[in-house]
Every structure is written in structure tokens, then in C-alpha cells.
Design a protein around this motif. Sequence first.
Motif, PDB file in Angstrom:
ATOM      1  N   PHE A   1       3.334   6.728  -5.512  1.00 11.54           N
ATOM      2  CA  PHE A   1       2.699   6.236  -4.437  1.00 11.54           C
ATOM      3  C   PHE A   1       3.801   6.816  -3.025  1.00 11.54           C
ATOM      4  O   PHE A   1       4.926   6.500  -3.011  1.00 11.54           O
ATOM      5  CB  PHE A   1       2.483   4.752  -4.297  1.00 11.54           C
ATOM      6  N   ARG A   2       3.135   7.122  -1.917  1.00 11.64           N
ATOM      7  CA  ARG A   2       3.587   7.123  -0.702  1.00 11.64           C
ATOM      8  C   ARG A   2       2.864   6.529   0.531  1.00 11.64           C
ATOM      9  O   ARG A   2       1.877   6.529   0.337  1.00 11.64           O
ATOM     10  CB  ARG A   2       3.818   8.797  -0.370  1.00 11.64           C
ATOM     11  N   ASP A   3       3.429   5.863   1.250  1.00 14.23           N
ATOM     12  CA  ASP A   3       2.914   4.885   2.163  1.00 14.23           C
ATOM     13  C   ASP A   3       3.056   5.662   3.572  1.00 14.23           C
ATOM     14  O   ASP A   3       3.159   5.040   4.673  1.00 14.23           O
ATOM     15  CB  ASP A   3       3.632   3.545   2.435  1.00 14.23           C
ATOM     16  N   ASP A   4       2.935   6.970   3.684  1.00 20.81           N
ATOM     17  CA  ASP A   4       3.188   7.755   4.903  1.00 20.81           C
ATOM     18  C   ASP A   4       1.983   8.488   5.389  1.00 20.81           C
ATOM     19  O   ASP A   4       2.000   9.469   6.170  1.00 20.81           O
ATOM     20  CB  ASP A   4       4.392   8.593   4.844  1.00 20.81           C
ATOM     21  N   ARG A   5       0.725   8.407   4.600  1.00 23.53           N
ATOM     22  CA  ARG A   5      -0.428   8.697   5.192  1.00 23.53           C
ATOM     23  C   ARG A   5      -1.666   7.696   5.075  1.00 23.53           C
ATOM     24  O   ARG A   5      -1.614   7.034   4.236  1.00 23.53           O
ATOM     25  CB  ARG A   5      -0.554  10.193   4.472  1.00 23.53           C
ATOM     26  N   PRO A   6      -2.736   8.039   5.667  1.00 27.95           N
ATOM     27  CA  PRO A   6      -3.968   7.155   5.600  1.00 27.95           C
ATOM     28  C   PRO A   6      -4.407   7.141   4.048  1.00 27.95           C
ATOM     29  O   PRO A   6      -4.535   8.115   3.653  1.00 27.95           O
ATOM     30  CB  PRO A   6      -5.058   7.669   6.584  1.00 27.95           C
ATOM     31  N   ALA A   7      -4.367   5.912   3.591  1.00 23.72           N
ATOM     32  CA  ALA A   7      -4.965   5.688   2.125  1.00 23.72           C
ATOM     33  C   ALA A   7      -5.168   4.222   1.927  1.00 23.72           C
ATOM     34  O   ALA A   7      -5.483   3.396   2.790  1.00 23.72           O
ATOM     35  CB  ALA A   7      -3.543   5.902   1.574  1.00 23.72           C
ATOM     36  N   CYS A   8      -5.820   4.139   0.652  1.00 29.08           N
ATOM     37  CA  CYS A   8      -6.251   2.691   0.194  1.00 29.08           C
ATOM     38  C   CYS A   8      -6.165   2.630  -1.191  1.00 29.08           C
ATOM     39  O   CYS A   8      -6.055   3.925  -1.838  1.00 29.08           O
ATOM     40  CB  CYS A   8      -7.519   2.225   0.438  1.00 29.08           C
ATOM     41  N   LEU A   9      -5.746   1.837  -1.890  1.00 30.50           N
ATOM     42  CA  LEU A   9      -5.851   1.510  -3.468  1.00 30.50           C
ATOM     43  C   LEU A   9      -7.004   1.057  -3.810  1.00 30.50           C
ATOM     44  O   LEU A   9      -7.378  -0.152  -3.279  1.00 30.50           O
ATOM     45  CB  LEU A   9      -4.422   0.826  -3.907  1.00 30.50           C
TER      46      LEU A   9
ATOM     47  N   ARG B   1     -16.393  -0.137   1.963  1.00 28.56           N
ATOM     48  CA  ARG B   1     -14.919  -0.884   1.878  1.00 28.56           C
ATOM     49  C   ARG B   1     -13.690   0.235   1.905  1.00 28.56           C
ATOM     50  O   ARG B   1     -12.879  -0.261   2.480  1.00 28.56           O
ATOM     51  CB  ARG B   1     -14.845  -1.747   0.631  1.00 28.56           C
ATOM     52  N   ILE B   2     -14.117   1.356   1.368  1.00 26.24           N
ATOM     53  CA  ILE B   2     -12.807   2.102   1.283  1.00 26.24           C
ATOM     54  C   ILE B   2     -12.636   2.895   2.644  1.00 26.24           C
ATOM     55  O   ILE B   2     -11.462   2.819   3.162  1.00 26.24           O
ATOM     56  CB  ILE B   2     -13.344   3.419   0.486  1.00 26.24           C
ATOM     57  N   GLN B   3     -13.759   3.021   3.488  1.00 26.52           N
ATOM     58  CA  GLN B   3     -13.724   3.488   4.701  1.00 26.52           C
ATOM     59  C   GLN B   3     -13.017   2.511   5.433  1.00 26.52           C
ATOM     60  O   GLN B   3     -12.053   2.771   6.600  1.00 26.52           O
ATOM     61  CB  GLN B   3     -14.821   3.839   5.425  1.00 26.52           C
ATOM     62  N   ALA B   4     -13.322   1.122   5.428  1.00 28.25           N
ATOM     63  CA  ALA B   4     -12.809   0.266   6.385  1.00 28.25           C
ATOM     64  C   ALA B   4     -11.237   0.153   5.897  1.00 28.25           C
ATOM     65  O   ALA B   4     -10.456  -0.094   6.938  1.00 28.25           O
ATOM     66  CB  ALA B   4     -13.368  -1.175   5.924  1.00 28.25           C
ATOM     67  N   ALA B   5     -10.954   0.269   4.773  1.00 35.00           N
ATOM     68  CA  ALA B   5      -9.578  -0.080   4.501  1.00 35.00           C
ATOM     69  C   ALA B   5      -8.618   1.177   4.764  1.00 35.00           C
ATOM     70  O   ALA B   5      -7.412   0.998   5.247  1.00 35.00           O
ATOM     71  CB  ALA B   5      -9.258  -0.180   2.925  1.00 35.00           C
ATOM     72  N   ILE B   6      -9.073   2.317   4.897  1.00 32.43           N
ATOM     73  CA  ILE B   6      -8.498   3.570   5.344  1.00 32.43           C
ATOM     74  C   ILE B   6      -8.192   3.257   6.928  1.00 32.43           C
ATOM     75  O   ILE B   6      -7.215   3.689   7.244  1.00 32.43           O
ATOM     76  CB  ILE B   6      -9.059   4.764   5.023  1.00 32.43           C
ATOM     77  N   ASP B   7      -9.152   2.874   7.669  1.00 28.39           N
ATOM     78  CA  ASP B   7      -9.195   2.800   9.041  1.00 28.39           C
ATOM     79  C   ASP B   7      -8.043   1.801   9.397  1.00 28.39           C
ATOM     80  O   ASP B   7      -7.360   1.773  10.508  1.00 28.39           O
ATOM     81  CB  ASP B   7     -10.545   2.203   9.508  1.00 28.39           C
ATOM     82  N   LEU B   8      -7.994   0.633   8.725  1.00 26.04           N
ATOM     83  CA  LEU B   8      -7.021  -0.488   8.962  1.00 26.04           C
ATOM     84  C   LEU B   8      -5.670   0.265   8.570  1.00 26.04           C
ATOM     85  O   LEU B   8      -4.824  -0.079   9.249  1.00 26.04           O
ATOM     86  CB  LEU B   8      -7.217  -1.594   7.788  1.00 26.04           C
ATOM     87  N   HIS B   9      -5.492   1.027   7.549  1.00 23.23           N
ATOM     88  CA  HIS B   9      -4.061   1.563   7.290  1.00 23.23           C
ATOM     89  C   HIS B   9      -3.901   2.578   8.506  1.00 23.23           C
ATOM     90  O   HIS B   9      -2.680   2.679   8.656  1.00 23.23           O
ATOM     91  CB  HIS B   9      -4.270   2.259   5.867  1.00 23.23           C
ATOM     92  N   ARG B  10      -4.709   3.321   8.880  1.00 25.36           N
ATOM     93  CA  ARG B  10      -4.449   4.240  10.250  1.00 25.36           C
ATOM     94  C   ARG B  10      -3.829   3.374  11.242  1.00 25.36           C
ATOM     95  O   ARG B  10      -2.958   3.859  11.795  1.00 25.36           O
ATOM     96  CB  ARG B  10      -5.536   4.999  10.496  1.00 25.36           C
ATOM     97  N   GLU B  11      -4.505   2.059  11.399  1.00 28.29           N
ATOM     98  CA  GLU B  11      -3.892   1.459  12.467  1.00 28.29           C
ATOM     99  C   GLU B  11      -2.483   1.076  12.137  1.00 28.29           C
ATOM    100  O   GLU B  11      -1.815   0.932  12.910  1.00 28.29           O
ATOM    101  CB  GLU B  11      -4.864   0.107  12.847  1.00 28.29           C
ATOM    102  N   ARG B  12      -2.356   0.609  11.034  1.00 23.83           N
ATOM    103  CA  ARG B  12      -1.057   0.031  10.561  1.00 23.83           C
ATOM    104  C   ARG B  12      -0.029   1.160  10.696  1.00 23.83           C
ATOM    105  O   ARG B  12       1.103   1.070  11.160  1.00 23.83           O
ATOM    106  CB  ARG B  12      -1.080  -0.483   9.137  1.00 23.83           C
ATOM    107  N   LEU B  13      -0.241   2.347  10.164  1.00 22.31           N
ATOM    108  CA  LEU B  13       0.754   3.401  10.369  1.00 22.31           C
ATOM    109  C   LEU B  13       0.837   3.979  11.854  1.00 22.31           C
ATOM    110  O   LEU B  13       2.064   4.270  12.142  1.00 22.31           O
ATOM    111  CB  LEU B  13       0.007   4.693   9.907  1.00 22.31           C
ATOM    112  N   ALA B  14      -0.050   3.664  12.707  1.00 22.52           N
ATOM    113  CA  ALA B  14       0.267   3.967  14.267  1.00 22.52           C
ATOM    114  C   ALA B  14       1.309   2.814  14.903  1.00 22.52           C
ATOM    115  O   ALA B  14       1.927   3.317  15.499  1.00 22.52           O
ATOM    116  CB  ALA B  14      -1.267   4.058  14.929  1.00 22.52           C
TER     117      ALA B  14
END
Length: 215
Positions: free
Chosen positions: A50-58, A121-134
Amino acid sequence: MVQTPHQDMPPVVYVVDDDDALRDSLTWLIRSADYEVASYAAADACVCAFRDDRPACLLLDVRMPGMSGLELQEALRLRAASVPIIFITGHGDVPMAVRALKAGAFDFVEKPFDDGVVLARIQAAIDLHRERLAERAHRESLLDRWRILTPRERQTLRKVAQGLQNKMIAHDLDISQKTVEVHRHNGLEKMACHSAADLARMLMTLGDAAQDDAP
């Protein structure tokens, strides 16, 4: 070591489930929606990759042999990972899913699940991760700028963010008003900041790091 986030990279969905048929089915579904998939039969294999440096969800099964889904969630929490987790639960697993939500999971879906709901739900999670990464990238950029300030510039800017005028700052720091003006100008320039209000917001984002005078 914190990885440099790349929030503009194509998203990836990590699928972790020991059920081969379900894992293959989810992989097909997710790829049909044009997401990249990283599939694992065991949670410990996912932890290693796992890498936490690009938009993702588990997308994570709550019950698995060896490391469970909840244990994987805890392992990622200890690494300060920001990726949202969607748990897959079977009949009778709802109490475990509630526990996962209280520990910070994004959501859970029950088997058998609706494909459209899972993809939404996957799309919503990825959108949230994009915000967190930004947000993380923004904070790291501010921290890089803060670190190049001299200790006296940091002291001065903390006073500026509190709304103090140069005369009062000079008194508090026991330096001349002219010296305050120099530190204020240089510090704001290095921080790429043009107002005390903006500076205050920056220091709020930095939190405790803005109280550290170490180089």
C-alpha cells in the motif's frame, strides 16, 4: 517518511478479500468503471504494497484468516494513512462494521450488495481521499516555507498573526521597531503571505509545527 502526494494521478482501488470468486467479481466490476485495481487475498500483503500518495480507497473484507480487516485498518491508522476504507460485511458482521466506522472507516456495504451502490461509495471515497491529499500537500508546502524562516522571523510572524502592531511586537521581543519591520517583511515574503489574516490561517493549518523554533 511521508510520501509526496500525487492527488492528480489516476485513482486506484485496493480490493482485499480471501474469497477468490468475490475478489474477482469486484475486480471486474471496478475495472468496468475505469478504475485501476490492486487485488489481494490477504491483508498483510496489502499492507506491504500500500501507498498513500495517490487517490485511492480500500474495499476490505471485515473477516479474513490471519490479519483481519479491522487489524489492517489499525495498521494503516498507525502509519497515519489517509485513505478511506469501505468494509465488506456478511450476515452478522454489522456490529463489527459499526466498530470499524467508530475507528474511522468511511462506510460499509453488506453482502449481497448492489453494484451501483458499491461504485457510488467508491467514487465518494476517492473524492474524499483527493481532498485529504490536497490538504496534506498544502500543509507540507506551508511547513517547507516555515522551516526556511529564521527563529526571529517566526517569533515576529506569530505576533503578527495575533494582530499585534510593530511597536508592540518590538516591545515584546525587546528589539527595535525597524528590526521588526525587516523580520515582518522578510517572513511574509518567504511565506508568500500578504495579510495578517492569511498568516493566521496558515499558522492554524500548521498547528503545533508553527510553535517550533528549531531549524
